[in-house]
Design a protein around this motif. Structure first.
Motif, PDB file in Angstrom:
ATOM      1  N   THR A 119       0.927  -1.199  -0.008  1.00 10.51           N
ATOM      2  CA  THR A 119       0.014   0.075   0.033  1.00 10.51           C
ATOM      3  C   THR A 119       0.787   1.163   0.152  1.00 10.51           C
ATOM      4  N   THR A 120       1.752   1.233   1.009  1.00 13.34           N
ATOM      5  CA  THR A 120       2.799   2.541   1.000  1.00 13.34           C
ATOM      6  C   THR A 120       3.407   2.462  -0.568  1.00 13.34           C
ATOM      7  N   GLY A 126       2.498   1.628  -3.326  1.00 17.74           N
ATOM      8  CA  GLY A 126       1.586   2.013  -4.512  1.00 17.74           C
ATOM      9  C   GLY A 126       1.276   3.507  -4.350  1.00 17.74           C
ATOM     10  N   ARG A 127       1.287   4.180  -3.148  1.00 21.71           N
ATOM     11  CA  ARG A 127       0.802   5.654  -3.145  1.00 21.71           C
ATOM     12  C   ARG A 127       2.186   6.365  -3.775  1.00 21.71           C
ATOM     13  N   LEU A 128       3.398   5.914  -3.885  1.00 22.54           N
ATOM     14  CA  LEU A 128       4.491   6.579  -4.307  1.00 22.54           C
ATOM     15  C   LEU A 128       4.389   6.211  -6.104  1.00 22.54           C
ATOM     16  N   VAL A 160       1.763   5.998  -7.907  1.00 25.00           N
ATOM     17  CA  VAL A 160       0.846   6.679  -8.484  1.00 25.00           C
ATOM     18  C   VAL A 160       1.664   8.036  -9.369  1.00 25.00           C
ATOM     19  N   ASP A 161       2.538   8.372  -8.577  1.00 25.61           N
ATOM     20  CA  ASP A 161       3.025   9.497  -9.432  1.00 25.61           C
ATOM     21  C   ASP A 161       4.378   9.376 -10.372  1.00 25.61           C
ATOM     22  N   ARG A 213       2.464   7.670 -13.323  1.00 27.03           N
ATOM     23  CA  ARG A 213       1.081   8.628 -13.883  1.00 27.03           C
ATOM     24  C   ARG A 213       1.083   8.745 -15.235  1.00 27.03           C
ATOM     25  N   GLU A 226      -5.533   0.318  -5.435  1.00 29.25           N
ATOM     26  CA  GLU A 226      -5.376  -0.569  -4.231  1.00 29.25           C
ATOM     27  C   GLU A 226      -6.506  -1.598  -4.180  1.00 29.25           C
ATOM     28  N   CYS A 278      -2.297  -3.356  -6.346  1.00 26.10           N
ATOM     29  CA  CYS A 278      -1.350  -3.331  -5.316  1.00 26.10           C
ATOM     30  C   CYS A 278      -2.447  -4.024  -4.371  1.00 26.10           C
TER      31      CYS A 278
END
Length: 211
Positions: free
Chosen positions: A55-56, A58-60, A62-63, A66, A73, A113
């Motif tokens: 998850t962590t 996956g957040r990165l 995105v950028d 992109r 998620e 993810c």
């Protein structure tokens, strides 16, 4: 679009059919023969046990991705079936395959993810909607994974039983990754900084994207 419903006759099918048509692919109705253009793109599964950083990371991603992919998620569609043995986990997996294929019709493949293994995706009729499914499994040392799960907020419900179950899955992933069909690539996150892990995952995805 819903790849399970024919745009011509409106019939629902549980077994979609994708055919080559000239230089591309089409979604073909088994009832009326209607064909429509269909983007058969790869799906990227960022998997591994809970607590390894999906998850962590996956957040990165995105950028980092992109311009080429849509990062989602798996827990957005969380259902009790994944914890309850009497639940319908098959419906959960098949729904994600359908959703990812639908998103891909916008021209960008999905990076999903969430905890999944090849046997949970490769056996379903929806598998035909993708050119490939690539699996990258995050893992870490058992003692580190146990500590990470114990440190999670209480609402997540990580009691000793669930933790031991996830440690067993971690062992299974590490032992069988090369023998699953298709094989899973492994990435150890025991000591790796999150940003560095995200960079590795992003490079992995980009190396497998259609030209």
């Amino acid at each position: 679009m819903n790849p399970m419903i024919c745009a011509g006759c409106g019939v629902w099918t549980d077994e979609p059919r994708v055919l080559a048509d000239g230089a591309g692919t089409v979604l073909a109705c088994v009832s009326c023969g209607h064909r429509e253009p269909f983007r058969r793109l790869p799906l990227f599964a960022l998997t591994g046990p809970s607590g390894t950083g999906k998850t962590t990371v996956g957040r990165l991603l995105v950028d980092r991705l992109r311009d080429r992919c849509v990062v989602v998620e798996q827990d957005l569609l969380w259902v009790g079936a994944l914890r309850d043995p009497s639940g319908d986990s098959a419906a959960f997996r098949r729904t994600w395959l359908r959703l990812a294929a639908s998103v891909a019709q916008n021209g960008r493949p999905v990076v999903l993810c969430g905890t999944v293994a090849p046997p949970q995706f490769e056996t379903w009729p929806e598998r035909v909607l993708f050119s490939d499914i690539h699996y990258l499994a995050l893992t870490c040392a058992p003692e580190v994974l146990r500590a990470r799960l114990r440190d999670r907020p209480a609402w997540r419900g990580w009691d000793d039983g669930r933790i031991e179950e996830m440690l067993g899955f971690n062992d299974w992933v590490r032992a069988t990754a090369e023998r699953t069909s298709p094989p899973m690539r492994l990435l150890d996150t025991t000591q790796a900084p999150v940003a560095a892990t995200a960079d590795v995952v992003a490079r992995w995805v980009r190396s497998l994207l259609p030209r």
